[in-house]
Design a protein around this motif. Structure first.
Motif, short mmCIF file in Angstrom:
data_model
loop_
_atom_site.label_atom_id
_atom_site.label_comp_id
_atom_site.label_asym_id
_atom_site.label_seq_id
_atom_site.Cartn_x
_atom_site.Cartn_y
_atom_site.Cartn_z
N ILE A 23 0.84 -1.20 0.00
CA ILE A 23 0.00 0.00 0.00
C ILE A 23 0.88 1.26 0.00
O ILE A 23 2.07 1.20 0.30
N ILE A 24 0.28 2.39 -0.31
CA ILE A 24 1.00 3.67 -0.25
C ILE A 24 1.43 3.97 1.18
O ILE A 24 2.51 4.46 1.42
N ARG A 25 0.57 3.73 2.15
CA ARG A 25 0.78 3.88 3.59
C ARG A 25 0.48 5.26 4.12
O ARG A 25 -0.16 5.41 5.15
N PHE A 26 0.94 6.31 3.45
CA PHE A 26 0.72 7.69 3.91
C PHE A 26 -0.34 8.38 3.06
O PHE A 26 -0.45 8.12 1.86
N GLY A 27 -1.10 9.26 3.70
CA GLY A 27 -2.05 10.07 2.96
C GLY A 27 -2.27 11.38 3.67
O GLY A 27 -2.13 11.47 4.89
N TYR A 28 -2.59 12.40 2.90
CA TYR A 28 -2.85 13.70 3.50
C TYR A 28 -3.76 14.50 2.58
O TYR A 28 -3.82 14.27 1.37
N ALA A 29 -4.50 15.44 3.17
CA ALA A 29 -5.41 16.27 2.40
C ALA A 29 -5.70 17.55 3.14
O ALA A 29 -5.70 17.59 4.38
N LEU A 30 -5.97 18.59 2.39
CA LEU A 30 -6.40 19.88 2.90
C LEU A 30 -7.73 20.18 2.20
O LEU A 30 -7.78 20.24 0.97
N VAL A 31 -8.80 20.30 2.99
CA VAL A 31 -10.15 20.39 2.42
C VAL A 31 -10.90 21.61 2.94
O VAL A 31 -11.00 21.81 4.14
N PRO A 32 -11.45 22.41 2.02
CA PRO A 32 -12.31 23.52 2.43
C PRO A 32 -13.77 23.07 2.45
O PRO A 32 -14.16 22.17 1.69
N LEU A 38 -10.13 11.56 2.16
CA LEU A 38 -9.15 11.66 1.08
C LEU A 38 -7.79 11.13 1.51
O LEU A 38 -7.08 10.49 0.71
N SER A 39 -7.42 11.34 2.77
CA SER A 39 -6.16 10.82 3.30
C SER A 39 -6.17 9.29 3.30
O SER A 39 -5.18 8.66 2.91
N LEU A 40 -7.27 8.71 3.75
CA LEU A 40 -7.38 7.25 3.76
C LEU A 40 -7.38 6.68 2.34
O LEU A 40 -6.78 5.63 2.09
N ARG A 41 -8.07 7.36 1.44
CA ARG A 41 -8.10 6.89 0.04
C ARG A 41 -6.68 6.80 -0.51
O ARG A 41 -6.31 5.83 -1.17
N GLN A 42 -5.89 7.81 -0.23
CA GLN A 42 -4.51 7.82 -0.70
C GLN A 42 -3.66 6.76 0.01
O GLN A 42 -2.93 6.00 -0.63
N ALA A 43 -3.76 6.68 1.32
CA ALA A 43 -2.93 5.77 2.10
C ALA A 43 -3.25 4.30 1.83
O ALA A 43 -2.35 3.45 1.83
N CYS A 44 -4.52 3.99 1.59
CA CYS A 44 -4.95 2.61 1.35
C CYS A 44 -4.69 2.14 -0.07
O CYS A 44 -4.77 0.94 -0.36
N ALA A 45 -4.39 3.08 -0.96
CA ALA A 45 -4.22 2.72 -2.37
C ALA A 45 -3.07 1.75 -2.56
O ALA A 45 -2.07 1.78 -1.84
N ALA A 105 -5.91 16.76 7.20
CA ALA A 105 -5.77 15.44 7.82
C ALA A 105 -4.56 14.76 7.21
O ALA A 105 -4.27 14.93 6.03
N SER A 106 -3.87 14.00 8.04
CA SER A 106 -2.74 13.22 7.60
C SER A 106 -2.78 11.88 8.32
O SER A 106 -3.03 11.82 9.52
#
Length: 195
Positions: free
Chosen positions: A89-98, A173-180, A106-107
């Motif tokens: 998996i990618i393992r890390f994820g982060y996002a900045l959301v308005p 969005l952070s989880l989507r990236q990290a779980c990919a 979130a990271s």
């Protein structure tokens, strides 16, 4: 990654609550959520929509706090089960959301070490009839049961609902990236060789 279907299921039954949670990580963002706590239903549906996980949760219990806590625990355990060994998996994820006037970041690190730092900047004792402290507790319980490091911080905002929803969208969005799945990696995403 050897696992083709990443699905996790958890049943948590105590003297206080009954919770069923199922997660399909590689889903389409479908949600079926009935926890008896309407704002939590909305937030989990938001999490599903933006993480693209399919999430099903059914819960009942004696007190709102117990339902919120045990839903978070069961959901985190279901996601953890779906991730399996976490190899590839990618393992890390982060996002900045308005969300309107609110901004949240979130990271996440799916490292199998539980830690959370949550600052939602809520100013009122209740958000949509839910005690504000239960929203922070949901996120800390989710991080603990998922065995993840989670940082969620609202940067600013005026409306508490918007702050919390922006935070959950950033988490999604952070989880989507990290779980990919990382197509360039087959083993553990760590220089140690194991998470």
């Amino acid at each position: 990654m050897t696992c083709l279907v990443r699905i996790g299921n958890r049943v948590r039954s105590t003297k206080e609550t009954n919770v069923r949670a199922s997660v399909e990580i590689d889903g389409a963002g479908h949600a079926s959520v009935k926890t008896t706590v309407h704002f939590v239903d909305h937030l989990i549906a938001t999490l599903a929509t933006h993480s693209l996980m399919n999430i099903q949760v059914e819960a009942s219990g004696d007190l709102v706090h117990h339902v919120v806590e045990d839903v978070a625990i069961a959901l985190g355990e279901a996601i953890s089960e779906a991730l399996g060994t976490r190899n590839g998996i990618i393992r890390f994820g982060y996002a900045l959301v308005p969300m309107d006037e609110a901004l949240a970041l979130a990271s996440v690190d799916l490292v199998r070490r539980s830690h959370s730092s949550v600052d939602l900047k809520i100013t009122r004792p209740l958000v949509e009839n839910l005690p504000s402290e239960d929203l922070t507790h949901f996120l800390t319980s989710l991080a603990a049961s998922l065995e993840a490091t989670l940082h969620v911080k609202v940067q600013y905002g005026e409306n508490d609902h918007h702050k919390v929803e922006a935070a959950f969208k950033a988490l999604a969005l952070s989880l989507r990236q990290a779980c990919a799945v990382d197509t360039r990696r087959s083993g553990a995403p760590s220089s140690k060789g194991a998470l």
